[in-house]
Design a protein around this motif. Structure first.
Motif, PDB file in Angstrom:
ATOM      1  N   ALA A 170      42.091  -7.548 -16.019  1.00  0.00           N
ATOM      2  CA  ALA A 170      42.809  -8.833 -16.087  1.00  0.00           C
ATOM      3  C   ALA A 170      42.990  -9.468 -14.718  1.00  0.00           C
ATOM      4  O   ALA A 170      43.728 -10.438 -14.584  1.00  0.00           O
ATOM      5  CB  ALA A 170      44.169  -8.635 -16.754  1.00  0.00           C
ATOM      6  N   GLY A 171      42.308  -8.952 -13.694  1.00  0.00           N
ATOM      7  CA  GLY A 171      42.414  -9.514 -12.358  1.00  0.00           C
ATOM      8  C   GLY A 171      41.301 -10.504 -12.056  1.00  0.00           C
ATOM      9  O   GLY A 171      40.387 -10.719 -12.873  1.00  0.00           O
ATOM     10  N   ASP A 172      41.357 -11.100 -10.885  1.00  0.00           N
ATOM     11  CA  ASP A 172      40.322 -12.054 -10.476  1.00  0.00           C
ATOM     12  C   ASP A 172      38.950 -11.392 -10.369  1.00  0.00           C
ATOM     13  O   ASP A 172      37.912 -12.044 -10.520  1.00  0.00           O
ATOM     14  CB  ASP A 172      40.688 -12.671  -9.123  1.00  0.00           C
ATOM     15  N   GLU A 173      38.944 -10.078 -10.115  1.00  0.00           N
ATOM     16  CA  GLU A 173      37.677  -9.374  -9.936  1.00  0.00           C
ATOM     17  C   GLU A 173      36.877  -9.289 -11.235  1.00  0.00           C
ATOM     18  O   GLU A 173      35.646  -9.211 -11.219  1.00  0.00           O
ATOM     19  CB  GLU A 173      37.935  -7.951  -9.416  1.00  0.00           C
ATOM     20  N   THR A 174      37.592  -9.294 -12.367  1.00  0.00           N
ATOM     21  CA  THR A 174      36.936  -9.082 -13.657  1.00  0.00           C
ATOM     22  C   THR A 174      35.891 -10.143 -13.956  1.00  0.00           C
ATOM     23  O   THR A 174      34.786  -9.844 -14.421  1.00  0.00           O
ATOM     24  CB  THR A 174      37.984  -9.066 -14.789  1.00  0.00           C
ATOM     25  N   GLN A 175      36.229 -11.399 -13.708  1.00  0.00           N
ATOM     26  CA  GLN A 175      35.322 -12.499 -14.013  1.00  0.00           C
ATOM     27  C   GLN A 175      34.012 -12.354 -13.252  1.00  0.00           C
ATOM     28  O   GLN A 175      32.925 -12.574 -13.811  1.00  0.00           O
ATOM     29  CB  GLN A 175      35.985 -13.831 -13.673  1.00  0.00           C
ATOM     30  N   ALA A 176      34.093 -11.999 -11.973  1.00  0.00           N
ATOM     31  CA  ALA A 176      32.875 -11.831 -11.174  1.00  0.00           C
ATOM     32  C   ALA A 176      32.100 -10.593 -11.604  1.00  0.00           C
ATOM     33  O   ALA A 176      30.866 -10.608 -11.656  1.00  0.00           O
ATOM     34  CB  ALA A 176      33.238 -11.728  -9.690  1.00  0.00           C
ATOM     35  N   PHE A 177      32.803  -9.530 -11.926  1.00  0.00           N
ATOM     36  CA  PHE A 177      32.161  -8.266 -12.294  1.00  0.00           C
ATOM     37  C   PHE A 177      31.303  -8.419 -13.547  1.00  0.00           C
ATOM     38  O   PHE A 177      30.247  -7.806 -13.654  1.00  0.00           O
ATOM     39  CB  PHE A 177      33.244  -7.207 -12.521  1.00  0.00           C
ATOM     40  N   PHE A 178      31.757  -9.248 -14.492  1.00  0.00           N
ATOM     41  CA  PHE A 178      31.055  -9.404 -15.761  1.00  0.00           C
ATOM     42  C   PHE A 178      30.292 -10.724 -15.874  1.00  0.00           C
ATOM     43  O   PHE A 178      29.774 -11.033 -16.947  1.00  0.00           O
ATOM     44  CB  PHE A 178      32.046  -9.309 -16.922  1.00  0.00           C
TER      45      PHE A 178
END
Length: 341
Positions: A152-160
């Motif tokens: 649910a962090g900002d990193e999730t969007q980039a990771f996927f």
């Protein structure tokens, strides 16, 4: 059996090669399109442009972020807790920055608060009982806090993100060792949540930064889906070829040359690099998904795409497409008593 190459297919294929060659995100597509283009130079093949696969999108944040209980300390309790870390942590959480702390830092905060409550010596029995209950609730919620930190962090969007294209073709750019280390760290934390591990802010931020910068899972899903389409399409045409014995001789020698130059020399080593990292990352991802307190069906459907266990996952489809592609060529070569050099 003879067929003529469709002019439309050639033009579209060349256009895709030119467009993808301008963007490093799609260098792998250039290699696969070149493979198809050179196979199509034979009068025996007419492989049409490959349709893009459908991917299950990342569920919205509202379904990935899990609610955590709030812990409010009154003024009198706050003053009585200044002799231990509970008071300072409560003040930190109630500050302006504390109210908007990243999900990864919220995990660190929850762990620190549980540990502080358990270590704090409190004379007031009612306050001690209240805090003990808070610690118990927070301990039960740790899988939720951990899930939020991961998904649910900002990193999730980039990771996927599927907008980042393929896994890089360059061997140096496709190692992802920092990502593997970060996932190993996070898996270790997950395995010891019950013991309330000490996790530093710097450590968790370093790991989440590695996840953010890798953009790995989106690239992997994108690569698996598209490569499977390419390999399956070629396999179907090669299987059809093997039904006609007149392909043996000069036609097969030409096709074999393209197979060796493109698949054996370029595509197979690229796929081997994909596999090498995926066999490190996907088991760790499976453990992290399992420990996360995520019950939303859309999340499970999404994560099943990169599951190594589900028979219909993109990973399993990719492995099957690779096997079928190799077997199709092997059967054709065997039929014509030819061997790959």
């Amino acid at each position: 059996m003879t067929s003529r190459v469709s002019l439309k297919a050639v033009c579209v294929g060349l256009l895709l090669v030119l467009l993808s060659g301008c963007d490093s995100r799609f260098q792998a597509q250039t290699l696969f399109e070149a493979y198809l283009s050179d196979l199509n130079r034979s009068d025996w093949l007419n492989i049409e442009p490959i349709a893009s696969p459908d991917f299950i999108p990342l569920p919205p944040l509202r379904t990935r972020q899990l609610a955590l209980s709030q812990f409010d300390v009154g003024l009198l309790d706050f003053l009585s807790l200044q002799s231990c870390d509970v008071g300072s942590l409560a003040g930190q959480r109630n500050s302006i920055l504390g109210k908007v702390m990243p999900t990864s830092q919220r995990l660190v905060y929850e762990l620190d608060m549980i540990r502080a409550i358990r270590e704090c010596s409190i004379e007031d029995e009612a306050l001690r009982d209240t805090l003990s209950h808070v610690a118990d609730v927070k301990t039960k919620e740790l899988p939720r806090a951990f899930s939020n930190a991961l998904w649910a962090g900002d990193e999730t969007q980039a990771f996927f993100s599927l907008a980042k294209g393929y896994i890089p073709v360059s061997p140096e750019s496709s190692r992802y060792q920092q990502l593997v280390i970060a996932l190993q760290d996070l898996t270790s934390i997950a395995e010891h949540l019950d013991s309330i591990p000490e996790v530093s802010s710097k450590q968790i931020e370093r790991d989440m930064q590695a996840i953010f910068e890798s953009e790995y899972l989106g690239k992997l899903l994108f690569s698996l889906g598209h490569i499977s389409r390419y390999l399956t399409t070629v396999s179907e045409h090669v299987v059809e070829l093997s039904r006609d014995e007149s392909v043996c001789g000069a036609p097969l020698r030409f096709l074999k040359k393209q197979f060796e130059a493109h698949y054996i020399d370029q595509l197979q080593p690229y796929m081997a690099r994909i596999n090498r990292v995926a066999y490190q990352v996907l088991p760790l991802m499976s453990q992290l998904v399992a420990v996360s307190d995520q019950m939303e069906p859309s999340w499970r459907t999404f994560t099943n795409q990169f599951s190594m266990q589900h028979s219909d996952s993109l990973w399993q489809q990719y492995l099957q497409a690779s096997r079928d592609h190799g077997q199709a060529w092997s059967n054709l070569f065997a039929k014509c008593n030819s061997e790959v050099t």
